[in-house]
Enzyme design. Structure first.
Site, short mmCIF file in Angstrom:
data_model
loop_
_atom_site.label_atom_id
_atom_site.label_comp_id
_atom_site.label_asym_id
_atom_site.label_seq_id
_atom_site.Cartn_x
_atom_site.Cartn_y
_atom_site.Cartn_z
N ASN A 1 -27.50 -17.48 -4.42
CA ASN A 1 -28.18 -17.43 -3.13
C ASN A 1 -28.46 -15.95 -2.86
O ASN A 1 -27.55 -15.20 -2.53
CB ASN A 1 -27.28 -18.03 -2.04
CG ASN A 1 -27.85 -17.83 -0.65
OD1 ASN A 1 -29.00 -17.42 -0.49
ND2 ASN A 1 -27.04 -18.12 0.36
N TRP A 2 -29.74 -15.59 -3.01
CA TRP A 2 -30.08 -14.18 -2.85
C TRP A 2 -30.14 -13.74 -1.39
O TRP A 2 -30.28 -12.56 -1.11
CB TRP A 2 -31.43 -13.89 -3.55
CG TRP A 2 -31.29 -13.64 -5.02
CD1 TRP A 2 -30.29 -14.09 -5.84
CD2 TRP A 2 -32.16 -12.87 -5.84
NE1 TRP A 2 -30.49 -13.65 -7.12
CE2 TRP A 2 -31.63 -12.90 -7.16
CE3 TRP A 2 -33.34 -12.17 -5.62
CZ2 TRP A 2 -32.25 -12.24 -8.23
CZ3 TRP A 2 -33.96 -11.51 -6.67
CH2 TRP A 2 -33.42 -11.55 -7.97
N LYS A 3 -30.07 -14.70 -0.47
CA LYS A 3 -30.16 -14.37 0.97
C LYS A 3 -31.42 -13.51 1.20
O LYS A 3 -32.42 -13.71 0.52
CB LYS A 3 -28.85 -13.71 1.44
CG LYS A 3 -27.64 -14.58 1.06
CD LYS A 3 -26.35 -14.14 1.68
CE LYS A 3 -25.24 -15.11 1.23
NZ LYS A 3 -23.94 -14.80 1.87
N HIS B 1 -26.54 -23.47 5.55
CA HIS B 1 -25.68 -22.31 5.27
C HIS B 1 -25.07 -21.80 6.58
O HIS B 1 -25.73 -21.81 7.62
CB HIS B 1 -26.49 -21.21 4.59
CG HIS B 1 -25.63 -20.14 4.00
ND1 HIS B 1 -25.05 -19.16 4.77
CD2 HIS B 1 -25.21 -19.94 2.74
CE1 HIS B 1 -24.31 -18.38 3.99
NE2 HIS B 1 -24.38 -18.83 2.75
N GLU C 1 -24.59 -18.93 7.66
CA GLU C 1 -25.32 -17.84 8.30
C GLU C 1 -26.44 -18.39 9.18
O GLU C 1 -26.77 -17.82 10.21
CB GLU C 1 -25.85 -16.86 7.24
CG GLU C 1 -24.72 -16.02 6.66
CD GLU C 1 -24.96 -15.48 5.28
OE1 GLU C 1 -26.11 -15.50 4.79
OE2 GLU C 1 -23.96 -15.01 4.66
N GLU D 1 -18.02 -23.41 1.73
CA GLU D 1 -18.04 -21.96 1.88
C GLU D 1 -17.27 -21.56 3.13
O GLU D 1 -17.83 -21.58 4.23
CB GLU D 1 -19.49 -21.46 2.00
CG GLU D 1 -20.36 -21.77 0.80
CD GLU D 1 -21.52 -20.79 0.69
OE1 GLU D 1 -21.60 -20.12 -0.34
OE2 GLU D 1 -22.31 -20.69 1.64
N GLY E 1 -18.91 -12.71 1.60
CA GLY E 1 -19.22 -11.28 1.64
C GLY E 1 -18.06 -10.39 2.00
O GLY E 1 -18.24 -9.21 2.29
N SER F 1 -17.43 -14.96 -1.95
CA SER F 1 -16.83 -13.88 -2.75
C SER F 1 -16.45 -14.32 -4.16
O SER F 1 -15.50 -13.79 -4.74
CB SER F 1 -15.61 -13.27 -2.03
OG SER F 1 -16.01 -12.68 -0.80
N GLY G 1 -23.33 -15.46 -3.71
CA GLY G 1 -24.20 -14.56 -2.95
C GLY G 1 -24.38 -13.25 -3.69
O GLY G 1 -25.18 -13.13 -4.62
P1 13P Z 1 -20.95 -14.00 -1.34
O1 13P Z 1 -20.83 -14.52 -2.76
O2 13P Z 1 -21.74 -12.75 -1.23
O3 13P Z 1 -19.63 -13.94 -0.65
O4 13P Z 1 -21.83 -15.10 -0.54
C1 13P Z 1 -21.49 -16.43 -0.64
C2 13P Z 1 -22.56 -17.22 0.01
O5 13P Z 1 -22.73 -17.21 1.20
C3 13P Z 1 -23.42 -18.01 -0.87
O6 13P Z 1 -24.23 -18.88 -0.14
#
Ligand code: 13P
Length: 246
Positions: free
Chosen positions: A8-10, A91, A93, A161, A167, A206, A227
């Site tokens: 997931n590149w966000k 997600h 976020e 998650e 993160g 993470s 991520g």
């Molecule tokens: P990280 O791997 O950066 O913690 O992010 C996880 C995430 O939100 C994937 O959707």
């Protein structure tokens, strides 16, 4: 069950970063026992899909309607047309920043399925909810209300998650992951019968090349949603290699 490692590149990546998508897609060919995909910013889906027509490119969200007066939104049909073959929905976020409800997430999942996309539905507790011993209850409530009755293993995965692990470099204990993934599995089997045993449950938060092997060895951890460590082949491929070795 074949492991599934999705990136997931966000809100990261511009056209020059298609080079990283290409590097990951090329390296992933060395691990045919693992399914991989990259969920990119919407602006990169068409260029990535046209550069790599055989590699699964995903979106990170979709609208629940096919078209209409929804300024700034993108429908699942549009994502499919752009070359996406899957989409993340729900997600944390987006649940937090865009105030998305379970009902909205469920509608998005159905819209994506109707458009011919595979779907990753995300669930996960906040740190306050975990501290209050509510993690299992919160996750199962999200799951029950976010998954449509039509859920099936051929198009749907669930991603657990924990919000506090995203993160932050922190991950839950193996016992906590096993407990939540086990609870999700039991819930999926109770609701969807034998097919519920086949819906893949990904862990996200993470995950990296150092911790992937131990996370992926936990019962009912059928893959990862990655991520930060999905942005380059040198960080992403060790996770894929770990999945191949489990
Ligand atoms: P990280 O791997 O950066 O913690 O992010 C996880 C995430 O939100 C994937 O959707």
């Amino acid at each position: 069950m074949q492991k599934f490692i999705a990136g997931n590149w966000k809100m990261n990546g511009q056209l020059p970063d298609i080079a990283s998508v290409k590097a990951i897609a090329a390296a992933a060919q060395n691990y045919p026992s693992v399914d991989t995909a990259l969920c990119l910013p919407a602006t990169l889906i068409a260029p990535a899909a046209s550069a790599l027509p055989d590699y699964p490119i995903g979106a990170q969200d979709c609208h629940s309607a096919v078209s209409g007066a929804h300024t700034g939104c993108i429908s699942a049909v549009m994502l499919k047309e752009a070359g996406a073959s899957l989409s993340i929905v729900g997600h944390s976020e987006r649940r937090a920043a865009q105030h998305e409800s379970d009902a909205e997430v469920r509608a998005k999942a159905l819209a994506a399925k109707s458009a011919g996309l595979s779907v990753i539905v995300c669930v996960g507790e906040t740190e306050a909810e975990r501290d209050a011993n509510m993690a299992v209850a919160v996750v199962l409530r999200q799951l029950d209300h976010s998954l449509p009755d039509e859920a099936a293993s051929d198009w749907l995965s669930v991603a657990y998650e924990p919000v506090w692990a995203i993160g932050t470099g922190r991950i839950p204990s193996a016992g906590d992951v096993e407990q939540i993934h086990g609870a999700i599995r039991a819930d999926l089997e109770a609701r969807f019968g034998a097919d519920g045993a086949k819906i893949r449950i990904l862990y996200g938060g993470s995950m990296n090349g150092d911790n992937a092997a131990s996370l992926l060895a936990i019962p009912n951890v059928d893959g990862g949603l990655i991520g930060g460590a999905s942005l380059s082949a040198d960080k992403f491929m060790p996770i894929v290699a770990a999945a191949a070795a489990v």
